[in-house]
Design an enzyme around this catalytic site. Structure first.
Site, PDB file in Angstrom:
ATOM      1  N   LEU A   1       9.626  10.770  -2.530  1.00  0.00           N
ATOM      2  CA  LEU A   1       9.159  10.082  -3.738  1.00  0.00           C
ATOM      3  C   LEU A   1       7.663  10.280  -3.883  1.00  0.00           C
ATOM      4  CD1 LEU A   1      11.129   6.718  -3.213  1.00  0.00           C
ATOM      5  CD2 LEU A   1      11.904   8.793  -4.374  1.00  0.00           C
ATOM      6  N   GLY A   2       7.279  11.321  -4.615  1.00  0.00           N
ATOM      7  CA  GLY A   2       5.864  11.569  -4.895  1.00  0.00           C
ATOM      8  C   GLY A   2       5.702  11.671  -6.399  1.00  0.00           C
TER       9      GLY A   2
ATOM     10  N   ARG B   1       3.218  28.635  -0.630  1.00  0.00           N
ATOM     11  CA  ARG B   1       4.306  27.839  -1.171  1.00  0.00           C
ATOM     12  C   ARG B   1       4.767  28.506  -2.468  1.00  0.00           C
ATOM     13  NH1 ARG B   1       4.498  21.498  -2.463  1.00  0.00           N
ATOM     14  NH2 ARG B   1       6.732  21.450  -2.859  1.00  0.00           N
TER      15      ARG B   1
ATOM     16  N   LYS C   1      -4.641  24.345  -3.428  1.00  0.00           N
ATOM     17  CA  LYS C   1      -4.747  23.554  -2.194  1.00  0.00           C
ATOM     18  C   LYS C   1      -4.615  24.510  -1.030  1.00  0.00           C
ATOM     19  CE  LYS C   1      -2.409  19.492  -4.040  1.00  0.00           C
ATOM     20  NZ  LYS C   1      -1.106  18.861  -4.095  1.00  0.00           N
TER      21      LYS C   1
ATOM     22  N   GLY D   1       6.436  14.393  -7.954  1.00  0.00           N
ATOM     23  CA  GLY D   1       7.794  14.910  -8.094  1.00  0.00           C
ATOM     24  C   GLY D   1       8.665  14.065  -7.177  1.00  0.00           C
TER      25      GLY D   1
ATOM     26  N   HIS E   1      11.855  20.785  -3.235  1.00  0.00           N
ATOM     27  CA  HIS E   1      11.243  19.968  -2.177  1.00  0.00           C
ATOM     28  C   HIS E   1      11.783  20.354  -0.792  1.00  0.00           C
ATOM     29  CE1 HIS E   1      10.299  16.672  -5.331  1.00  0.00           C
ATOM     30  NE2 HIS E   1       9.200  17.355  -5.069  1.00  0.00           N
TER      31      HIS E   1
ATOM     32  N   GLU F   1       4.549  19.425   4.423  1.00  0.00           N
ATOM     33  CA  GLU F   1       5.082  20.696   3.918  1.00  0.00           C
ATOM     34  C   GLU F   1       4.248  21.884   4.401  1.00  0.00           C
ATOM     35  OE1 GLU F   1       4.781  18.386   0.368  1.00  0.00           O
ATOM     36  OE2 GLU F   1       6.513  19.416  -0.478  1.00  0.00           O
TER      37      GLU F   1
ATOM     38  N   MET G   1       2.046   5.299  -9.587  1.00  0.00           N
ATOM     39  CA  MET G   1       2.739   4.079  -9.178  1.00  0.00           C
ATOM     40  C   MET G   1       1.768   2.941  -8.880  1.00  0.00           C
ATOM     41  SD  MET G   1       5.498   2.527  -8.779  1.00  0.00           S
ATOM     42  CE  MET G   1       6.999   3.472  -8.589  1.00  0.00           C
ATOM     43  N   ARG G   2       0.594   3.272  -8.351  1.00  0.00           N
ATOM     44  CA  ARG G   2      -0.372   2.193  -8.046  1.00  0.00           C
ATOM     45  C   ARG G   2      -0.774   1.453  -9.322  1.00  0.00           C
ATOM     46  NH1 ARG G   2      -3.703   6.326  -4.428  1.00  0.00           N
ATOM     47  NH2 ARG G   2      -2.929   7.560  -6.156  1.00  0.00           N
TER      48      ARG G   2
ATOM     49  N   ILE H   1       4.729   7.890  -2.803  1.00  0.00           N
ATOM     50  CA  ILE H   1       5.298   6.558  -3.058  1.00  0.00           C
ATOM     51  C   ILE H   1       6.126   6.108  -1.847  1.00  0.00           C
ATOM     52  CG2 ILE H   1       6.834   5.230  -4.555  1.00  0.00           C
ATOM     53  CD1 ILE H   1       6.069   7.201  -6.843  1.00  0.00           C
TER      54      ILE H   1
HETATM   55  P1  ADP Z   1       2.660  15.108  -5.210  1.00  0.00           P
HETATM   56  O1  ADP Z   1       4.096  15.234  -5.611  1.00  0.00           O
HETATM   57  O2  ADP Z   1       1.686  15.427  -6.312  1.00  0.00           O
HETATM   58  O3  ADP Z   1       2.321  15.729  -3.866  1.00  0.00           O
HETATM   59  P2  ADP Z   1       2.237  12.602  -3.831  1.00  0.00           P
HETATM   60  O4  ADP Z   1       3.252  12.806  -2.767  1.00  0.00           O
HETATM   61  O5  ADP Z   1       0.811  12.622  -3.463  1.00  0.00           O
HETATM   62  O6  ADP Z   1       2.487  13.536  -5.069  1.00  0.00           O
HETATM   63  O7  ADP Z   1       2.561  11.184  -4.520  1.00  0.00           O
HETATM   64  C1  ADP Z   1       1.844  10.694  -5.597  1.00  0.00           C
HETATM   65  C2  ADP Z   1       2.402   9.312  -5.940  1.00  0.00           C
HETATM   66  O8  ADP Z   1       2.213   8.460  -4.805  1.00  0.00           O
HETATM   67  C3  ADP Z   1       1.701   8.626  -7.125  1.00  0.00           C
HETATM   68  O9  ADP Z   1       2.651   7.965  -7.951  1.00  0.00           O
HETATM   69  C4  ADP Z   1       0.851   7.574  -6.434  1.00  0.00           C
HETATM   70  O10 ADP Z   1       0.656   6.447  -7.245  1.00  0.00           O
HETATM   71  C5  ADP Z   1       1.728   7.209  -5.256  1.00  0.00           C
HETATM   72  N1  ADP Z   1       0.937   6.532  -4.236  1.00  0.00           N
HETATM   73  C6  ADP Z   1      -0.015   7.052  -3.430  1.00  0.00           C
HETATM   74  N2  ADP Z   1      -0.563   6.072  -2.665  1.00  0.00           N
HETATM   75  C7  ADP Z   1       0.070   4.924  -3.004  1.00  0.00           C
HETATM   76  C8  ADP Z   1      -0.019   3.563  -2.582  1.00  0.00           C
HETATM   77  N3  ADP Z   1      -0.892   3.188  -1.655  1.00  0.00           N
HETATM   78  N4  ADP Z   1       0.806   2.655  -3.155  1.00  0.00           N
HETATM   79  C9  ADP Z   1       1.684   3.009  -4.105  1.00  0.00           C
HETATM   80  N5  ADP Z   1       1.839   4.278  -4.545  1.00  0.00           N
HETATM   81  C10 ADP Z   1       1.044   5.207  -4.011  1.00  0.00           C
END
Ligand code: ADP
Length: 402
Positions: free
Chosen positions: A210-211, A94, A16, A213, A182, A381, A285-286, A332
């Site tokens: 909450l992603g 990073r 990225k 990770g 993080h 970040e 999560m979606r 998330i």
């Molecule tokens: P990373 O740690 O890879 O950077 P992200 O911060 O992009 O991850 O988070 C990914 C998570 O966010 C996944 O579980 C995804 O389902 C959730 N997510 C993204 N958009 C939505 C949404 N509109 N509703 C619910 N969860 C979401």
């Protein structure tokens, strides 16, 4: 010439990037962002402008596999073609682990690189991929200043006790302690809190990143005093595919009774556990939210995620001696109103109350009443890496651009 820098975030099969203009004395300005994915297989390249419109795309089919080196050189060539009036002055990376040594960003030279390579055993699944582009740039663009920005550094403000495992002294001497990750995300949130509420910047705040990770960080006066991730990025909350905290005895069971190799056990804990492992369906999560009404395992995975977040927040409230604000961030945290509502619901005892309609539109303030406030704050970040890279370059930046 406007000086620009590239921010790189390299994973096992992805790269990225973001490109920032660095106007003198001002905040770095995002110009382009993009991604190489599927490296080593069917790779794709996408680049967007700052507003998110796609500017260019490429793909590489079978027989023309590209890896990190080819993608990086492709990016440099793309930049040269499009940079009109700009000059690349540095690359910020990073890097997941800065160990006990680095409490801030560092200009990379051979000695630093060797020190970072020595930390590979502490983050075997991430650190090698983070360091690979640094080696490539040193070889292909000798003289290009490179700055390593660490996920661990922000947590160096934790007390000795907060980082200590109850293990024999020799383990600590080998670097076995809680670090926390993080940190680039928490650094950004800490830097922007004053724009939301000046009292928060000086108060007791818990940030929920909450992603894919996931972790929590307790901030006092904008400094980390405790966090849920520890020695590795496996600890703490359940994540997309990572288990979060498990009893160490489980690992002996996997090795001794199930006869798993350390590698297979590691793979299970990092890539087959968490939301994916519990639901048997998805780490996303979606997908879980869409299926929760009809799939009991998807529902359980979400319930466990919320339960663990709520319990761990309780632990951090104790570490802080109270809570003035809770901040949700990352995929998330920023997008899933249901997760925010369920977490806040479990924290009524701490004086948190949800403003449902504000939560539906992501606030930014999503609490009602005069108690502790709750916020949704998008993280950034890459901007922190750009800021840190510039701070390390200091005065040399202007000279490099001329
Ligand atoms: P990373 O740690 O890879 O950077 P992200 O911060 O992009 O991850 O988070 C990914 C998570 O966010 C996944 O579980 C995804 O389902 C959730 N997510 C993204 N958009 C939505 C949404 N509109 N509703 C619910 N969860 C979401």
């Amino acid at each position: 010439m406007t000086p620009v820098l590239i921010v790189l975030n390299a994973g096992s099969s992805s790269l990225k990037f973001q490109v920032f203009d660095m106007p003198d004395g001002e905040e770095p300005q995002l110009v382009w962002r993009g991604l190489y994915e599927g490296l080593g297989g069917d790779a794709r390249f996408t680049v967007k402008d700052a507003s998110g419109s796609i500017l260019d795309e490429s793909s590489w089919g079978q027989g023309e596999e590209i890896g990190h080196e080819e993608s990086l050189m492709h990016l440099i060539a793309w930049l040269r073609e499009h940079q009109e009036g700009r000059k690349l002055v540095a690359i910020g990376h990073r890097v997941v682990h800065g160990g006990a040594t680095y409490s801030g960003p560092v200009l990379v030279d051979e000695t630093v690189l060797q020190a970072l390579e020595a930390l590979v055993p502490l983050a075997p699944l991430h650190q090698p991929h983070n360091l690979e582009p640094i080696r490539i740039v040193r070889r292909r663009l000798p003289g290009m200043p490179q700055v390593a920005c660490f996920d661990t550094a922000f947590h160096q403000t934790q007390s000795d006790i907060a980082t200590l495992f109850a293990l024999p002294r020799e383990m600590r001497d080998r670097g076995v302690r809680r670090y926390g990750f993080h940190g680039l995300s928490y650094d950004y949130i800490a830097s922007i809190l004053k724009d939301y509420d000046p009292r928060l910047a000086e108060g007791r705040v818990i940030v929920a990143h909450l992603g894919n990770g996931a972790s929590l960080c307790a901030l006092r006066n904008g400094r980390s005093i405790a966090t849920t991730m520890g020695f590795s990025a496996l600890d703490g909350l359940p994540m997309g595919t990572r288990c979060g905290a498990v009893d160490a005895g489980v690992i002996f069971f996997m090795l001794r009774e199930m006869k798993l190799s350390p590698e297979a056990a590691e793979r299970m804990l990092y890539t087959k556990s968490g939301l994916l492992g519990v639901s048997g369906l998805s780490n996303d999560m979606r997908v879980l939210r869409t299926n929760a009404a009809t799939n009991p395992d998807a529902k359980r995975a979400i319930e466990l995620f919320i339960y663990r977040i709520t319990r761990e927040i309780g632990s951090l409230v104790a570490a802080l001696g109270g809570i003035d604000g809770l901040v949700f961030t990352a995929g998330i945290g920023e997008n899933d109103a249901a997760t925010r509502a369920e977490v806040v619901d479990g924290l009524a005892w701490a004086g948190l109350t949800l403003d449902e309609s504000a939560n539906g539109t992501a606030g930014p303030r999503i609490s009602s009443g005069s108690g502790s406030s709750v916020w949704v704050v998008p993280t950034n970040e890459e901007l922190v890496i750009a800021r840190q890279t510039r701070s390390v370059l200091g005065d040399t930046q202007a000279r490099l651009a001329s």
